[in-house]
Design a protein around this motif. Sequence first.
Motif, PDB file in Angstrom:
ATOM      1  N   PHE A  50       0.858  -1.422  -0.007  1.00 40.63           N
ATOM      2  CA  PHE A  50       0.034   0.030   0.212  1.00 40.63           C
ATOM      3  C   PHE A  50       0.920   1.468   0.091  1.00 40.63           C
ATOM      4  CE2 PHE A  50      -3.123  -2.953   1.232  1.00 40.63           C
ATOM      5  CZ  PHE A  50      -4.433  -2.593   0.717  1.00 40.63           C
ATOM      6  N   LEU A  51       1.860   1.161   0.569  1.00 38.98           N
ATOM      7  CA  LEU A  51       2.850   2.330   0.463  1.00 38.98           C
ATOM      8  C   LEU A  51       3.360   2.700  -0.936  1.00 38.98           C
ATOM      9  CD1 LEU A  51       5.277   1.811   3.674  1.00 38.98           C
ATOM     10  CD2 LEU A  51       3.539   3.580   3.401  1.00 38.98           C
ATOM     11  N   VAL A  52       3.835   1.265  -1.727  1.00 35.70           N
ATOM     12  CA  VAL A  52       4.173   1.524  -2.835  1.00 35.70           C
ATOM     13  C   VAL A  52       3.185   2.191  -3.980  1.00 35.70           C
ATOM     14  CG1 VAL A  52       4.945   0.610  -5.113  1.00 35.70           C
ATOM     15  CG2 VAL A  52       6.108  -0.067  -2.854  1.00 35.70           C
ATOM     16  N   ALA A  53       1.825   1.800  -3.791  1.00 37.07           N
ATOM     17  CA  ALA A  53       0.772   2.020  -4.461  1.00 37.07           C
ATOM     18  C   ALA A  53       0.509   3.598  -4.150  1.00 37.07           C
ATOM     19  CB  ALA A  53      -0.450   1.284  -4.027  1.00 37.07           C
ATOM     20  N   GLY A  54       0.569   3.948  -2.741  1.00 36.62           N
ATOM     21  CA  GLY A  54       0.234   5.565  -2.474  1.00 36.62           C
ATOM     22  C   GLY A  54       1.389   6.444  -3.168  1.00 36.62           C
ATOM     23  N   VAL A  55       2.497   6.070  -3.422  1.00 33.46           N
ATOM     24  CA  VAL A  55       3.695   6.857  -3.929  1.00 33.46           C
ATOM     25  C   VAL A  55       3.347   7.048  -5.168  1.00 33.46           C
ATOM     26  CG1 VAL A  55       6.272   6.844  -4.278  1.00 33.46           C
ATOM     27  CG2 VAL A  55       5.425   6.300  -2.065  1.00 33.46           C
ATOM     28  N   ALA A  56       3.327   5.743  -5.848  1.00 31.88           N
ATOM     29  CA  ALA A  56       2.848   5.728  -7.473  1.00 31.88           C
ATOM     30  C   ALA A  56       1.718   6.487  -7.754  1.00 31.88           C
ATOM     31  CB  ALA A  56       2.819   4.246  -7.803  1.00 31.88           C
ATOM     32  N   THR A  57       0.612   6.490  -6.977  1.00 32.20           N
ATOM     33  CA  THR A  57      -0.363   7.265  -7.268  1.00 32.20           C
ATOM     34  C   THR A  57      -0.182   8.559  -7.038  1.00 32.20           C
ATOM     35  OG1 THR A  57      -1.799   5.300  -6.289  1.00 32.20           O
ATOM     36  CG2 THR A  57      -2.996   7.528  -6.699  1.00 32.20           C
ATOM     37  N   ILE A  70      -8.307   6.554 -10.165  1.00 30.19           N
ATOM     38  CA  ILE A  70      -8.127   5.542 -11.164  1.00 30.19           C
ATOM     39  C   ILE A  70      -7.117   4.736 -11.000  1.00 30.19           C
ATOM     40  CG2 ILE A  70      -7.588   5.241 -13.656  1.00 30.19           C
ATOM     41  CD1 ILE A  70      -9.352   7.740 -14.221  1.00 30.19           C
ATOM     42  N   VAL A  71      -5.911   5.283 -10.467  1.00 31.13           N
ATOM     43  CA  VAL A  71      -4.783   4.255 -10.511  1.00 31.13           C
ATOM     44  C   VAL A  71      -4.814   3.436  -8.870  1.00 31.13           C
ATOM     45  CG1 VAL A  71      -2.235   4.607  -9.698  1.00 31.13           C
ATOM     46  CG2 VAL A  71      -3.092   6.175 -11.335  1.00 31.13           C
ATOM     47  N   MET A  72      -5.338   4.159  -8.162  1.00 26.92           N
ATOM     48  CA  MET A  72      -5.537   3.427  -6.799  1.00 26.92           C
ATOM     49  C   MET A  72      -6.494   2.299  -6.839  1.00 26.92           C
ATOM     50  SD  MET A  72      -5.646   5.082  -2.992  1.00 26.92           S
ATOM     51  CE  MET A  72      -4.866   6.582  -3.625  1.00 26.92           C
ATOM     52  N   MET A  76      -5.930  -1.801  -6.241  1.00 25.39           N
ATOM     53  CA  MET A  76      -6.772  -2.598  -5.244  1.00 25.39           C
ATOM     54  C   MET A  76      -7.511  -3.601  -5.646  1.00 25.39           C
ATOM     55  SD  MET A  76      -7.420   0.238  -2.223  1.00 25.39           S
ATOM     56  CE  MET A  76      -8.085   1.566  -3.193  1.00 25.39           C
ATOM     57  N   ALA A  77      -8.116  -3.250  -6.755  1.00 21.90           N
ATOM     58  CA  ALA A  77      -9.238  -4.384  -7.567  1.00 21.90           C
ATOM     59  C   ALA A  77      -8.164  -5.412  -8.161  1.00 21.90           C
ATOM     60  CB  ALA A  77     -10.162  -3.630  -8.562  1.00 21.90           C
ATOM     61  N   LEU A  78      -7.289  -5.211  -8.581  1.00 21.34           N
ATOM     62  CA  LEU A  78      -6.503  -6.304  -9.290  1.00 21.34           C
ATOM     63  C   LEU A  78      -5.384  -6.988  -8.326  1.00 21.34           C
ATOM     64  CD1 LEU A  78      -5.804  -4.575 -12.958  1.00 21.34           C
ATOM     65  CD2 LEU A  78      -7.534  -6.293 -11.991  1.00 21.34           C
ATOM     66  N   GLY A  79      -4.769  -5.927  -7.875  1.00 19.88           N
ATOM     67  CA  GLY A  79      -3.567  -6.533  -6.921  1.00 19.88           C
ATOM     68  C   GLY A  79      -3.942  -6.935  -5.203  1.00 19.88           C
ATOM     69  N   THR A  80      -5.030  -6.672  -5.021  1.00 23.03           N
ATOM     70  CA  THR A  80      -5.397  -7.008  -3.574  1.00 23.03           C
ATOM     71  C   THR A  80      -6.782  -8.064  -3.503  1.00 23.03           C
ATOM     72  OG1 THR A  80      -6.788  -5.425  -3.108  1.00 23.03           O
ATOM     73  CG2 THR A  80      -4.545  -4.769  -2.761  1.00 23.03           C
ATOM     74  N   ASN A  81      -6.975  -8.456  -2.399  1.00 27.66           N
ATOM     75  CA  ASN A  81      -8.318  -9.272  -2.231  1.00 27.66           C
ATOM     76  C   ASN A  81      -9.508  -8.297  -1.824  1.00 27.66           C
ATOM     77  OD1 ASN A  81      -9.104 -11.999  -2.588  1.00 27.66           O
ATOM     78  ND2 ASN A  81      -8.793 -12.558  -0.639  1.00 27.66           N
ATOM     79  N   VAL A  88     -13.313   0.899  -4.564  1.00 21.93           N
ATOM     80  CA  VAL A  88     -13.829   2.084  -4.851  1.00 21.93           C
ATOM     81  C   VAL A  88     -13.831   2.950  -3.708  1.00 21.93           C
ATOM     82  CG1 VAL A  88     -15.842   3.340  -5.674  1.00 21.93           C
ATOM     83  CG2 VAL A  88     -14.977   1.346  -6.924  1.00 21.93           C
ATOM     84  N   ALA A  89     -14.726   2.375  -2.436  1.00 17.05           N
ATOM     85  CA  ALA A  89     -15.009   3.147  -1.227  1.00 17.05           C
ATOM     86  C   ALA A  89     -13.523   3.681  -0.678  1.00 17.05           C
ATOM     87  CB  ALA A  89     -15.853   2.312  -0.535  1.00 17.05           C
ATOM     88  N   THR A  90     -12.516   2.837  -0.722  1.00 20.06           N
ATOM     89  CA  THR A  90     -11.498   2.878   0.055  1.00 20.06           C
ATOM     90  C   THR A  90     -10.543   3.946  -0.673  1.00 20.06           C
ATOM     91  OG1 THR A  90     -11.011   0.506   0.785  1.00 20.06           O
ATOM     92  CG2 THR A  90      -9.035   1.523   0.803  1.00 20.06           C
ATOM     93  N   SER A  91     -10.598   3.988  -1.907  1.00 19.56           N
ATOM     94  CA  SER A  91     -10.025   4.826  -2.725  1.00 19.56           C
ATOM     95  C   SER A  91     -10.510   6.267  -2.860  1.00 19.56           C
ATOM     96  CB  SER A  91     -10.060   4.556  -4.340  1.00 19.56           C
ATOM     97  OG  SER A  91      -9.554   5.474  -5.027  1.00 19.56           O
TER      98      SER A  91
END
Length: 153
Positions: A50-57, A70-72, A76-81, A88-91
Amino acid sequence: MCIRDSELAPPSSPGTSECEKEEDTRVTNELVAAPSPTNLYNFLGRHCNFLVAGVATGFASGLLGLGGGIVMTTYMALGTNLTQHEAVATSLVAMVPTGVAASGFHLRAGQVKLRPAMALAVTCAAGMGLTASLVQSRLGEDQLRYLFGGFLG
């Protein structure tokens, strides 16, 4: 006790095992029941994805003005469970503090036209509220995934 960390693993087969349900409950309780800097630090230490995804986003949003959602949400839809609804809500929740921080920077730099920004903010908030309460909540998981994928494609 479950060995698997559901948010680190990519989505598996349809249906959720008891182990996944237990882990999801543990992760949710860990973050929601007693939110504190220590709990967040411990969570992020175990879930560095999630840190890596946050920095990239943040990089993509700040540089290109891409909707961080869109990025986040895609990650989360493809890389997590997480389900598509949860992604969508978390993003959306994650984008609030980042949007406030970026808005402050751009306001101080004199790069914001306030009238168009306010018109967009009010109408976007109304559209999001209506969509979340009247449309999205009635869509099934697969329907929402297909809509999201179609929008990206």
